[in-house]
Scaffold this active site. Structure first.
Site, PDB file in Angstrom:
ATOM      1  CG  HIS A  26      66.061  24.989  29.030  1.00 51.74           C
ATOM      2  ND1 HIS A  26      65.026  25.558  29.747  1.00 51.74           N
ATOM      3  CD2 HIS A  26      65.939  23.644  29.196  1.00 51.74           C
ATOM      4  CE1 HIS A  26      64.306  24.603  30.314  1.00 51.74           C
ATOM      5  NE2 HIS A  26      64.844  23.439  30.015  1.00 51.74           N
ATOM      6  NE  ARG A  71      68.476  19.492  31.695  1.00 49.37           N
ATOM      7  CZ  ARG A  71      67.186  19.496  31.370  1.00 49.37           C
ATOM      8  NH1 ARG A  71      66.476  18.374  31.446  1.00 49.37           N
ATOM      9  NH2 ARG A  71      66.596  20.611  30.977  1.00 49.37           N
ATOM     10  CG  HIS A  81      64.324  23.773  25.341  1.00 53.23           C
ATOM     11  ND1 HIS A  81      63.353  23.716  24.359  1.00 53.23           N
ATOM     12  CD2 HIS A  81      64.029  22.787  26.220  1.00 53.23           C
ATOM     13  CE1 HIS A  81      62.512  22.734  24.647  1.00 53.23           C
ATOM     14  NE2 HIS A  81      62.894  22.153  25.763  1.00 53.23           N
ATOM     15  CG  LEU A  96      60.834  25.405  27.944  1.00 55.02           C
ATOM     16  CD1 LEU A  96      62.006  25.331  26.989  1.00 55.02           C
ATOM     17  CD2 LEU A  96      61.093  24.539  29.164  1.00 55.02           C
ATOM     18  NE  ARG A 147      65.488  19.271  26.171  1.00 56.26           N
ATOM     19  CZ  ARG A 147      65.165  19.523  27.423  1.00 56.26           C
ATOM     20  NH1 ARG A 147      66.038  20.131  28.230  1.00 56.26           N
ATOM     21  NH2 ARG A 147      63.980  19.174  27.902  1.00 56.26           N
ATOM     22  CD  GLU A 177      62.727  17.550  24.752  1.00 56.14           C
ATOM     23  OE1 GLU A 177      63.112  16.401  24.526  1.00 56.14           O
ATOM     24  OE2 GLU A 177      63.483  18.464  25.153  1.00 56.14           O
ATOM     25  CG  PHE A 188      61.004  14.713  27.385  1.00 55.10           C
ATOM     26  CD1 PHE A 188      59.662  14.910  27.161  1.00 55.10           C
ATOM     27  CD2 PHE A 188      61.649  15.566  28.268  1.00 55.10           C
ATOM     28  CE1 PHE A 188      58.966  15.926  27.793  1.00 55.10           C
ATOM     29  CE2 PHE A 188      60.969  16.581  28.910  1.00 55.10           C
ATOM     30  CZ  PHE A 188      59.620  16.766  28.672  1.00 55.10           C
ATOM     31  CD  GLN A 231      69.554  20.875  27.221  1.00 52.78           C
ATOM     32  OE1 GLN A 231      68.621  21.037  28.009  1.00 52.78           O
ATOM     33  NE2 GLN A 231      70.036  19.674  26.913  1.00 52.78           N
TER      34      GLN A 231
END
Length: 653
Positions: free
Chosen positions: A421, A456, A306, A323, A357, A326, A190, A304
């Site tokens: 997100h 995050r 995304h 979404l 991100r 990822e 990730f 955050q």
């Protein structure tokens, strides 16, 4: 419901009499102390439901039913009330049950239908299946770096150390992680991870995790009530004695009497115009309930975005902002602008699409802003260079979703753009106990702040739920005392609850001209425009001014369909949403630097003097914001930080 004091900072008077909707939506005054001398009539009958042994249910009636003034509601007593039925709430409840207690878990939706299921790509644990050099200290170092060192180091280290055991525990309970050829739990990259650390079940990891946790909870026969909405905690600002809400199917009032409440109600990213949540989830109710009860909030400026949410007319309005996991980039997906350039080479030549991100989201926003985006205001995400069968195996949900929309992602790109997100900010807690500083009130999961700092690390949201959830459950179990299984309901507590029931009934009867969805949509536009990926002082101040105008519009609120309608649910949501939006805007205005997900175009640099957390409290003078220094990590994690581990992108080429 108590009258609203002139000092109430969430109340914006305009010289006219407030209607019930405004009175409810702006009510943030302290509830009366538990020793209130307000008494209720002696008018109660008691019944027990044998299906929930150990949990007491009473039917209460306020006033004289024969005269038409009766208000029926149910009283439920339980040793521990867990508000929220996602992974965090479930893991807390499992630990409580394994300690011999019988908690009650409540959720807004049907059992198993929680936002955890939308976390698709994976969950982090330093197992070393593919990269043996990975360990918990490197996991912690990656988390601190991604959080720009505003994280609570203790919370980070607890999470990183706990996760290998939590993954093995999930396997014991039946979770079928994808495996390597050697039979080890498979792991993928990730963004911003030094090693392949993210364990996964295709691209439906959150769904598989929640199914596993709920299966375990059912094995333990943990009581659960679905379609319940909590609207207020019974609190005098120093301790919590339960919660008040209603059954969303029947409209009946519910008074939960308990000495221990655990909030696990999610975040507030759905306040934004474009977001990856369902519209009726992640609206800040957990944070607002805690703030009103006397707890502190932390780091609310950090939201955050995304990088890859669905965008474009091709997908339809229903899918806007949803979404694109990822995991697509973790399996080698590449980003291209409308001119065919793989633009991350300009922004992050070493880590490319798998940089943090916030870095990738800002890069996409810049490409679009400078005219290199698609007609839909996005960019292209392409994984068609990978073998089609590999893509179908690793990303089955993505393949199925886009096929249903006429797009074959094994052969053509997806159109994506940033979407709100996840919220790093939330309730301020002690991560070893879940304590909030208000006796009897605990919090866990996305409802809280601390693990993630300013941004995050992907794969850490699911990790936090089970790692910290177990610790909080263990502590709450040790805090339950004799008599907590059947706590006394005082007249003062009944009176507090009955005021809330009357206020809810008044709100449901609001007969103005403005539906709550219109105000929520305007709030979403406000936050997207003024507190989105890029922020500045004029925009934030304009946002606060517009927010005040939205509050005024609640004076003309219309609720259609009564207590069981979606209209009423959204009207209740308004109270939490406006509260949290104001707190977030004020925190973003206060932090005059750029750090992680908080980017101020008027203060574009990171300032070492701003390595502090912003703590928000509610009082009679309004919201107060104070600064608190950040602790240092342990020597072992400092050593990992000094080693300078970072992603080796070549594995994906």
């Amino acid at each position: 419901m108590a009258s609203i004091s002139p000092e109430d900072h969430f109340l914006h008077r305009s010289g006219r009499e407030l209607n019930p909707a405004v009175d409810y939506i702006h009510s943030m005054t302290k509830t009366p102390p538990n020793g209130s001398d307000t008494t209720a009539d002696d008018r109660r009958t008691t019944t027990r439901d044998p299906s929930t042994a150990g949990i007491e249910n009473r039917l209460e009636t306020e006033g004289d039913p024969e005269s038409g003034g009766g208000l029926e509601y149910e009283v439920v007593t339980t040793p521990v009330l867990v508000v929220g039925a996602g992974a965090a709430g479930a893991r807390v409840a499992i630990e409580l049950a394994e300690s011999g207690l019988e908690p009650l878990v409540i959720g807004k939706r049907e059992h198993g239908d929680a936002h955890t299921t939308w976390a698709a790509g994976g969950v982090n644990a330093a197992l070393g299946s593919l990269d043996p050099d990975d360990d918990w200290t490197v996991h912690a170092a990656d988390t601190l770096n991604e959080g720009h060192h505003l994280n609570d180091p203790d919370a980070v280290e607890l999470t990183a150390r706990e996760m290998p055991d939590r993954i093995r525990e999930l396997v014991e309970w039946g979770m079928s992680f994808d495996r390597t050829a050697d039979g080890d739990i498979n792991q993928r990259y990730f963004g911003a991870q030094s090693y392949r650390r993210t364990c996964f079940v295709g691209d439906r990891t959150g769904e598989a995790m929640l199914e596993t946790l709920i299966g375990r909870a059912r094995d333990l026969e943990i009581p659960y009530r679905e379609n319940v909405m909590i609207t207020r905690l019974l609190s005098d600002g120093e301790r919590v004695d339960g919660a008040v809400g209603f059954d969303m199917e029947t409209g009946d009032g519910l008074l939960f009497r308990t000495n221990h409440v655990v909030l696990a109600a999610g975040g507030f990213s759905a306040l934004y115009h474009r977001h990856s949540s369902r519209d009726d989830e992640n609206n800040g109710d957990g944070q607002a309930l805690a703030l009103e009860a006397g707890a502190r909030l932390l780091d609310l400026e950090f939201v955050q975005f995304h990088p890859t949410g669905m965008v474009g007319e091709r997908y339809g309005e229903e899918w806007d902002g949803r979404l694109v996991t990822e995991a697509v980039r973790g399996e080698g997906g590449r980003l291209y602008n409308a001119e065919g350039e793989r633009f991350m080479e300009r922004y992050s030549p070493d880590q490319m699409e798998l940089d943090a991100r916030d870095v990738v989201a800002r890069a996409i926003a810049r490409e679009v802003r400078e005219g290199r985006g698609t007609d839909d205001g996005g960019v292209y995400l392409d994984i068609s260079h990978r073998d089609a069968e590999y893509v179908r195996e690793r990303l089955p949900s993505m393949v199925e979703r886009f096929e249903s929309l006429g797009v074959d992602i094994t052969a053509e790109p997806m159109t994506v753009a940033p979407t709100a997100h996840y919220t790093m900010g939330g309730v301020d807690i002690d991560f070893r106990t879940g304590e909030t500083g208000v006796d009897g009130l605990y919090a866990v999961g996305e409802t809280v702040a601390g693990v993630h700092g300013a941004n995050r690390l992907g794969g850490n949201s699911l990790a936090e739920t089970v790692a910290i959830g177990k610790l909080v459950g263990d502590h709450v179990a040790s805090a339950v005392a004799v008599g907590d299984d059947d706590p006394t309901v005082t007249d003062g507590q009944r009176a507090m609850a009955e005021r809330e029931f009357r206020a809810l009934a008044d709100l449901a009867a609001s007969d103005g001209t403005v539906p709550p969805t219109r105000i929520l949509e305007a709030l979403g536009d406000l936050l997207w425009d003024h507190a989105g990926i890029l922020r500045d002082e004029p925009g934030l101040r304009d946002g606060l001014a517009t927010l005040a105008e939205l509050r005024e519009r609640t004076a003309d609120l219309r609720v259609d369909g009564g207590l069981t309608s979606k209209s009423f649910e959204y009207a209740v949501d308004l109270s939490a949403s406006l509260t949290v939006a104001e707190a977030m805007l004020r925190a973003a205005l206060e932090r005059t630097e750029s750090r992680g997900a908080h980017y101020r175009t008027d203060y574009p640099e990171t300032d070492a003097d701003w390595r502090v957390n912003l703590v928000l409290s509610a009082g009679t003078e309004g919201l107060s914001i104070t600064r608190r220094g950040v602790a240092e990590p342990s020597p072992a994690v400092r050593e990992a930080l000094e080693e300078g581990y970072e992603l080796d992108y070549h594995h994906l080429e």
